[in-house]
Write a protein that holds these residues in place. Sequence first.
Motif, PDB file in Angstrom:
ATOM      1  N   GLN A  17      14.326  50.546 -19.311  1.00 33.10           N
ATOM      2  CA  GLN A  17      13.895  49.156 -19.209  1.00 33.10           C
ATOM      3  C   GLN A  17      12.689  48.873 -20.082  1.00 33.10           C
ATOM      4  O   GLN A  17      11.737  49.644 -20.132  1.00 33.10           O
ATOM      5  N   GLY A  18      12.739  47.738 -20.755  1.00 35.88           N
ATOM      6  CA  GLY A  18      11.609  47.211 -21.489  1.00 35.88           C
ATOM      7  C   GLY A  18      11.186  45.898 -20.860  1.00 35.88           C
ATOM      8  O   GLY A  18      12.014  45.012 -20.656  1.00 35.88           O
ATOM      9  N   GLY A  19       9.906  45.753 -20.533  1.00 40.16           N
ATOM     10  CA  GLY A  19       9.427  44.563 -19.842  1.00 40.16           C
ATOM     11  C   GLY A  19       9.637  44.684 -18.348  1.00 40.16           C
ATOM     12  O   GLY A  19      10.671  45.178 -17.890  1.00 40.16           O
ATOM     13  N   LEU A  20       8.660  44.238 -17.573  1.00 40.33           N
ATOM     14  CA  LEU A  20       8.727  44.401 -16.123  1.00 40.33           C
ATOM     15  C   LEU A  20       9.128  43.124 -15.404  1.00 40.33           C
ATOM     16  O   LEU A  20       9.567  43.190 -14.243  1.00 40.33           O
ATOM     17  N   ASP A  21       8.980  41.994 -16.047  1.00 39.21           N
ATOM     18  CA  ASP A  21       9.251  40.715 -15.394  1.00 39.21           C
ATOM     19  C   ASP A  21       9.997  39.793 -16.353  1.00 39.21           C
ATOM     20  O   ASP A  21      10.126  40.076 -17.542  1.00 39.21           O
ATOM     21  N   GLY A  22      10.474  38.680 -15.782  1.00 42.92           N
ATOM     22  CA  GLY A  22      11.111  37.664 -16.587  1.00 42.92           C
ATOM     23  C   GLY A  22      12.621  37.663 -16.445  1.00 42.92           C
ATOM     24  O   GLY A  22      13.198  38.460 -15.689  1.00 42.92           O
ATOM     25  N   PRO A  23      13.294  36.780 -17.163  1.00 40.51           N
ATOM     26  CA  PRO A  23      14.757  36.732 -17.147  1.00 40.51           C
ATOM     27  C   PRO A  23      15.346  38.081 -17.543  1.00 40.51           C
ATOM     28  O   PRO A  23      14.750  38.840 -18.307  1.00 40.51           O
ATOM     29  N   VAL A  24      16.542  38.368 -17.033  1.00 41.47           N
ATOM     30  CA  VAL A  24      17.154  39.685 -17.219  1.00 41.47           C
ATOM     31  C   VAL A  24      18.120  39.671 -18.394  1.00 41.47           C
ATOM     32  O   VAL A  24      18.964  38.772 -18.529  1.00 41.47           O
ATOM     33  N   VAL A  25      18.005  40.705 -19.234  1.00 44.11           N
ATOM     34  CA  VAL A  25      18.956  40.978 -20.305  1.00 44.11           C
ATOM     35  C   VAL A  25      19.503  42.374 -20.063  1.00 44.11           C
ATOM     36  O   VAL A  25      18.738  43.334 -19.925  1.00 44.11           O
ATOM     37  N   VAL A  26      20.824  42.517 -19.973  1.00 40.92           N
ATOM     38  CA  VAL A  26      21.468  43.818 -19.768  1.00 40.92           C
ATOM     39  C   VAL A  26      22.185  44.214 -21.048  1.00 40.92           C
ATOM     40  O   VAL A  26      22.940  43.417 -21.616  1.00 40.92           O
ATOM     41  N   LEU A  27      21.956  45.454 -21.493  1.00 37.73           N
ATOM     42  CA  LEU A  27      22.521  45.956 -22.747  1.00 37.73           C
ATOM     43  C   LEU A  27      23.474  47.102 -22.457  1.00 37.73           C
ATOM     44  O   LEU A  27      23.126  48.048 -21.726  1.00 37.73           O
ATOM     45  N   LEU A  28      24.680  47.041 -23.033  1.00 40.00           N
ATOM     46  CA  LEU A  28      25.739  48.010 -22.794  1.00 40.00           C
ATOM     47  C   LEU A  28      26.090  48.744 -24.085  1.00 40.00           C
ATOM     48  O   LEU A  28      26.352  48.120 -25.110  1.00 40.00           O
ATOM     49  N   HIS A  29      26.124  50.060 -24.009  1.00 39.46           N
ATOM     50  CA  HIS A  29      26.415  50.923 -25.160  1.00 39.46           C
ATOM     51  C   HIS A  29      27.915  51.058 -25.377  1.00 39.46           C
ATOM     52  O   HIS A  29      28.745  50.553 -24.608  1.00 39.46           O
ATOM     53  N   GLY A  30      28.286  51.807 -26.420  1.00 39.79           N
ATOM     54  CA  GLY A  30      29.684  52.034 -26.747  1.00 39.79           C
ATOM     55  C   GLY A  30      30.222  53.345 -26.200  1.00 39.79           C
ATOM     56  O   GLY A  30      29.537  54.074 -25.467  1.00 39.79           O
ATOM     57  N   LEU A  31      31.465  53.663 -26.561  1.00 39.31           N
ATOM     58  CA  LEU A  31      32.132  54.881 -26.089  1.00 39.31           C
ATOM     59  C   LEU A  31      31.356  56.126 -26.498  1.00 39.31           C
ATOM     60  O   LEU A  31      30.906  56.243 -27.644  1.00 39.31           O
ATOM     61  N   SER A  32      31.232  57.053 -25.570  1.00 41.07           N
ATOM     62  CA  SER A  32      30.589  58.355 -25.727  1.00 41.07           C
ATOM     63  C   SER A  32      29.110  58.246 -26.061  1.00 41.07           C
ATOM     64  O   SER A  32      28.477  59.236 -26.419  1.00 41.07           O
ATOM     65  N   ALA A  33      28.541  57.054 -25.933  1.00 46.82           N
ATOM     66  CA  ALA A  33      27.110  56.852 -26.156  1.00 46.82           C
ATOM     67  C   ALA A  33      26.410  56.700 -24.807  1.00 46.82           C
ATOM     68  O   ALA A  33      26.947  57.089 -23.762  1.00 46.82           O
ATOM     69  N   ARG A  34      25.227  56.106 -24.805  1.00 45.45           N
ATOM     70  CA  ARG A  34      24.453  55.982 -23.572  1.00 45.45           C
ATOM     71  C   ARG A  34      23.331  54.976 -23.781  1.00 45.45           C
ATOM     72  O   ARG A  34      23.131  54.473 -24.893  1.00 45.45           O
ATOM     73  N   ALA A  35      22.565  54.731 -22.719  1.00 46.87           N
ATOM     74  CA  ALA A  35      21.580  53.647 -22.719  1.00 46.87           C
ATOM     75  C   ALA A  35      20.525  53.797 -23.799  1.00 46.87           C
ATOM     76  O   ALA A  35      20.048  52.792 -24.350  1.00 46.87           O
ATOM     77  N   ASP A  36      20.143  55.040 -24.142  1.00 49.04           N
ATOM     78  CA  ASP A  36      19.036  55.184 -25.081  1.00 49.04           C
ATOM     79  C   ASP A  36      19.396  54.831 -26.514  1.00 49.04           C
ATOM     80  O   ASP A  36      18.536  54.858 -27.397  1.00 49.04           O
ATOM     81  N   ARG A  37      20.631  54.462 -26.780  1.00 55.29           N
ATOM     82  CA  ARG A  37      20.969  53.926 -28.095  1.00 55.29           C
ATOM     83  C   ARG A  37      20.195  52.631 -28.381  1.00 55.29           C
ATOM     84  O   ARG A  37      20.056  52.224 -29.534  1.00 55.29           O
ATOM     85  N   TRP A  38      19.703  51.972 -27.327  1.00 57.31           N
ATOM     86  CA  TRP A  38      18.976  50.717 -27.467  1.00 57.31           C
ATOM     87  C   TRP A  38      17.465  50.934 -27.497  1.00 57.31           C
ATOM     88  O   TRP A  38      16.698  49.966 -27.343  1.00 57.31           O
ATOM     89  N   LYS A  39      17.006  52.156 -27.733  1.00 58.27           N
ATOM     90  CA  LYS A  39      15.571  52.454 -27.615  1.00 58.27           C
ATOM     91  C   LYS A  39      14.720  51.693 -28.622  1.00 58.27           C
ATOM     92  O   LYS A  39      13.517  51.492 -28.395  1.00 58.27           O
ATOM     93  N   HIS A  40      15.295  51.272 -29.742  1.00 52.69           N
ATOM     94  CA  HIS A  40      14.530  50.529 -30.750  1.00 52.69           C
ATOM     95  C   HIS A  40      14.475  49.034 -30.448  1.00 52.69           C
ATOM     96  O   HIS A  40      13.839  48.289 -31.209  1.00 52.69           O
ATOM     97  N   ASN A  41      15.126  48.601 -29.386  1.00 50.65           N
ATOM     98  CA  ASN A  41      15.263  47.170 -29.105  1.00 50.65           C
ATOM     99  C   ASN A  41      14.621  46.728 -27.801  1.00 50.65           C
ATOM    100  O   ASN A  41      14.297  45.551 -27.639  1.00 50.65           O
TER     101      ASN A  41
END
Length: 271
Positions: A17-41
């Motif tokens: 998670q980035g940011g502790l408050d505010g509206p929620v944005v959920v990010l979904l990775h691709g096949l054979s990947a995982r959540a940390d693919r979004w670490k730069h975002n």
Amino acid sequence: MISYPHNAGSAMTRVIQGGLDGPVVVLLHGLSARADRWKHNLDALGQAGVRAMAIDLPGHGFASKHEDFDYSAHGYSRWLDQFVQTLGVEKLVLVGTSFGGFVAAHYAADHPERVAGLMAVGAIGLVPAGEARRMKTVQWLGEMQKEQIRSRMYRGVLDPQLISEELVEEDYRINNSAGAAEAFAALARYYRERLDDDAVAARLADAASRFPVSIVWGRDDPSVSPDYGARAHQIIAGSTLTFVDDCGHFPYWERPAEFNALLTNFVKRCI
């Protein structure tokens, strides 16, 4: 960023998670990947005033890997709804890449009243992929040795320096953890038998009048042709189509500064 386990109905997941408050944005990775693919975002979104949550889909990363989970877009959509309900929010923005974009689009079509916006990045399944494209994925879902993983990663990017041996080793260990082979086998069956039947652009077109839809593609994507994005854009009236230059299948990873500007502007538009 923070990271923690999160129980969502039929499967446990990991949230980064980035940011502790505010509206929620959920990010979904691709096949054979995982959540940390979004670490730069994630931090960029947090700094924009939202609570950005990248999650491991069941069968991937550190999430549950059950044989009896429904590894179809519909099954993932049902599970994602369980996850969203645990957040206690009325609406959220969904961002999904590749197969994760397919899942996000299905959820948006299933629950348009809960979606404030959808961004699909190099997403498979918006329009039919065709047998040849599907069977390529069926083959590699059964190939999780280091050399095969390394080769796929190199094919997905234009800059080979993005692929470190540490990343290859990590993918190898996670994608050969307990339950992963069974999950990938179920996904392979789904790709072989049903994926194109669930192409979602037409369903999404009916829902998209209620929220913004952004289609984003790496202009040089060798994995999911940019033509798929153009075809989906034609079907989904009112959607926007953006090509990110000089990158392949992972614009959020290959061109993070450009992608983050695009993403944060889209999120601000939605909220």
